[in-house]
Design an enzyme around this catalytic site. Structure first.
Site, short mmCIF file in Angstrom:
data_model
loop_
_atom_site.label_atom_id
_atom_site.label_comp_id
_atom_site.label_asym_id
_atom_site.label_seq_id
_atom_site.Cartn_x
_atom_site.Cartn_y
_atom_site.Cartn_z
N VAL A 28 0.83 -1.20 0.00
CA VAL A 28 0.00 0.00 0.00
C VAL A 28 0.87 1.26 0.00
O VAL A 28 0.56 2.24 -0.68
CB VAL A 28 -0.98 0.00 1.20
CG1 VAL A 28 -1.88 1.23 1.17
CG2 VAL A 28 -1.82 -1.27 1.19
N GLY A 29 1.98 1.23 0.74
CA GLY A 29 2.90 2.37 0.76
C GLY A 29 3.41 2.72 -0.63
O GLY A 29 3.43 3.89 -1.03
N TYR A 73 -3.46 -11.63 15.20
CA TYR A 73 -3.34 -10.45 14.34
C TYR A 73 -4.61 -9.61 14.41
O TYR A 73 -4.57 -8.38 14.55
CB TYR A 73 -3.09 -10.91 12.90
CG TYR A 73 -3.05 -9.81 11.88
CD1 TYR A 73 -1.90 -9.02 11.73
CD2 TYR A 73 -4.13 -9.55 11.05
CE1 TYR A 73 -1.87 -8.01 10.78
CE2 TYR A 73 -4.10 -8.54 10.10
CZ TYR A 73 -2.96 -7.78 9.97
OH TYR A 73 -2.93 -6.77 9.03
N LYS A 126 3.26 -18.86 -7.84
CA LYS A 126 3.14 -20.29 -8.14
C LYS A 126 2.84 -20.52 -9.63
O LYS A 126 3.39 -21.42 -10.26
CB LYS A 126 2.03 -20.93 -7.30
CG LYS A 126 2.43 -21.17 -5.85
CD LYS A 126 1.33 -21.87 -5.07
CE LYS A 126 1.40 -23.36 -5.29
NZ LYS A 126 0.53 -24.10 -4.34
N ASP A 161 -9.20 -23.98 3.91
CA ASP A 161 -9.73 -22.88 3.11
C ASP A 161 -9.76 -21.54 3.85
O ASP A 161 -9.86 -20.50 3.23
CB ASP A 161 -11.18 -23.19 2.69
CG ASP A 161 -11.25 -23.97 1.37
OD1 ASP A 161 -10.30 -23.86 0.57
OD2 ASP A 161 -12.24 -24.68 1.17
#
Length: 316
Positions: A15-16, A138, A189, A272
């Site tokens: 974002v920065g 978090y 990937k 998931d």
């Protein structure tokens, strides 16, 4: 002559870098921008944080710095994710008060919302229940920013607020295969599978739904929040509910942008995470009705092209 000094913590991240890109397009003479990386200060440390505030003397702060990771890192390091983020946030918020910052805008995440909730989620529902267990360390550290924004306002009159973006993607992301978020991890990937001419294996069923926001769109919206949004209560920055897509659809968009032609395999033995976290952007649409989001496929193409062009030097 600049009258505002805007300091961006976590300025070298996804974002920065997007804010930096938008600021360069605008060239607003009234604003001096300072983008910090972890090399400039250890924001987990109170003295280091004080030192950078004294050096930069910010009038405004956009607080992006955080210890972040994808689903599997969050599950593995819950205590570390809580403690490091709590220390960073405490130091930045207290220094913003002590050094008389005019406005602090912090960046939260939709993972702070309760796991068991009605949809779509909105700004009033943050504290209505426990977050999902996969990233509760978090999530709780981030959730406390919202609580403290009100506490600082009530006790000291501080102008602190927060934005809540949905899943962010774009140039300069972290493409590490072990601890990245879903889109950059899949992009890396897919690139490797194409190089090796192998099938692409995606962890999980591909059925969970997500709203994705392009980092450069988020950057434009964060500048609008900094300049025009005057509430302490947070605001969700997201595309609309109708733009929600499955991980499977996201994989196909990356595969198309990369020109990958081999087999695609979904490993359903892997976790998931949350099935959906649909967020309402009604508040944003009411306050900023003219904002135009970059079309998803166009933004994914720009992001994948950036990754391929910068493969040698990007974070991975």
């Amino acid at each position: 002559m600049a009258t505002k000094t805007i300091m961006v913590t976590g300025g070298s991240g996804l974002v920065g870098k997007a804010i930096q890109w938008v600021v360069e397009q605008e060239a607003n003479q009234d604003e001096k921008w300072v983008f910090l990386s972890s090399k400039d200060a250890d924001l987990r440390d109170a003295e280091s944080t004080k030192k950078i505030f004294e050096e930069v003397k910010p009038t405004h702060v956009i607080h992006l710095a955080a210890k972040v990771g994808g689903l599997f890192l969050n599950m593995k390091e819950k205590v570390g994710m809580y403690r490091e983020n709590a220390m960073i946030n405490d130091n930045v918020m207290e220094c913003s008060r002590v050094y008389n910052v005019e406005k602090l805008v912090s960046c939260l995440s939709t993972c702070i919302f309760p796991d068991k909730t009605a949809y779509p989620i909105d700004e009033t529902m943050i504290h209505n229940g426990a977050p999902h267990t996969s990233n509760e360390g978090y999530a709780m550290a981030k959730r406390m920013i919202d609580t403290l924004n009100r506490c600082y306002k009530d006790q000291y009159g501080c102008n602190f607020t927060a934005v809540i973006p949905t899943n962010i993607y774009g140039p300069h992301d972290n493409y590490n295969l072990q601890d990245s978020h879903v889109l950059p991890g899949l992009t890396h990937k897919c690139y490797l599978a194409k190089q090796k001419n192998e099938p692409l294996t995606v962890l999980g069923s591909g059925t969970p739904l997500r709203q994705f926001i392009y980092s450069r769109d988020l950057a434009r919206l964060m500048l609008w929040v900094l300049r025009n949004y005057n509430e302490t209560d947070p605001i969700i920055l997201s595309v609309g509910e109708e733009e929600e897509i499955s991980i499977k659809e996201a994989v196909h968009s990356i595969v198309d942008a990369m020109g990958f032609k081999n087999e695609l395999v979904f490993d359903t033995s892997k976790a998931d995470g949350q099935f959906k976290k649909t967020a309402s952007n009604a508040k944003l649409k009411k306050l900023h009705p003219d904002f135009k989001f970059t079309p998803y496929k166009e933004a994914i193409k720009e992001t994948v092209d950036w990754f391929v062009e910068n493969y040698g030097t990007c974070r991975k």
